[in-house]
Design a protein around this motif. Sequence first.
Motif, PDB file in Angstrom:
ATOM      1  N   ASP A  19      27.806  16.136 -21.140  1.00  0.00           N
ATOM      2  CA  ASP A  19      27.053  15.275 -22.270  1.00  0.00           C
ATOM      3  C   ASP A  19      25.909  14.758 -21.647  1.00  0.00           C
ATOM      4  OD1 ASP A  19      27.803  13.676 -24.723  1.00  0.00           O
ATOM      5  OD2 ASP A  19      28.004  11.993 -23.011  1.00  0.00           O
ATOM      6  N   ARG A  20      26.032  14.338 -20.516  1.00  0.00           N
ATOM      7  CA  ARG A  20      24.727  13.761 -19.837  1.00  0.00           C
ATOM      8  C   ARG A  20      23.399  14.725 -19.983  1.00  0.00           C
ATOM      9  NH1 ARG A  20      23.867  12.091 -13.554  1.00  0.00           N
ATOM     10  NH2 ARG A  20      21.791  11.175 -13.899  1.00  0.00           N
ATOM     11  N   ARG A  21      23.793  15.924 -19.635  1.00  0.00           N
ATOM     12  CA  ARG A  21      22.569  16.972 -19.630  1.00  0.00           C
ATOM     13  C   ARG A  21      22.067  17.177 -21.102  1.00  0.00           C
ATOM     14  NH1 ARG A  21      24.440  22.040 -16.687  1.00  0.00           N
ATOM     15  NH2 ARG A  21      22.206  22.524 -17.096  1.00  0.00           N
ATOM     16  N   LEU A  22      23.343  17.155 -22.162  1.00  0.00           N
ATOM     17  CA  LEU A  22      22.660  17.482 -23.485  1.00  0.00           C
ATOM     18  C   LEU A  22      21.988  16.228 -24.099  1.00  0.00           C
ATOM     19  CD1 LEU A  22      22.752  18.870 -26.090  1.00  0.00           C
ATOM     20  CD2 LEU A  22      25.283  17.837 -26.350  1.00  0.00           C
ATOM     21  N   ARG A  23      22.266  14.992 -23.579  1.00  0.00           N
ATOM     22  CA  ARG A  23      21.550  13.943 -24.153  1.00  0.00           C
ATOM     23  C   ARG A  23      20.302  13.747 -23.571  1.00  0.00           C
ATOM     24  NH1 ARG A  23      23.041   8.111 -25.521  1.00  0.00           N
ATOM     25  NH2 ARG A  23      21.243   6.784 -25.158  1.00  0.00           N
TER      26      ARG A  23
END
Length: 155
Positions: free
Chosen positions: A8-12
């Motif tokens: 989720d962090r990488r996608l954001r």
Amino acid sequence: MSELEILDRRLRQLEDREAIRELIASYGPLADAGMANELAALWTEDGIYEIVGFSKAVGHAEIAGLIDGPVHQALMADGCAHLLGPVSIALHGDEAEARGHSVVLRHDGEGFAAHRVSANRWSLRRTPQGWRVTHRANALLDGTEAARLLLGRAS
């Protein structure tokens, strides 16, 4: 941190970088079309556009005034193209810095010639409307220290 949280962090971060690149890429077409208000809306209401050694515009009205002003209007009358990027982006949560080059091409009757080649540093903030510019500094790549400082490592 779980694998899902990491993803989720990488996608954001990827989405943030893409949104910032899109914002910066939209500057050139808006400038070349003379869309002053739309261009100014890329900035926060109190945002700053600083052209080192030429002018400093603060807020939407002044930034739009650069596009509606005589210098830019003469450039458009001759035919011009504002090309920006690619940019290097450093994310800091809801703040970001981008740095890179811009080239303004001007039609000279027989073709296009580089009119202005500059270094740029963009400071950006995430807002409810998406990423917006809080400060853009632009300096000619004419051998002076100002341009080199803008291209130096983003903090």
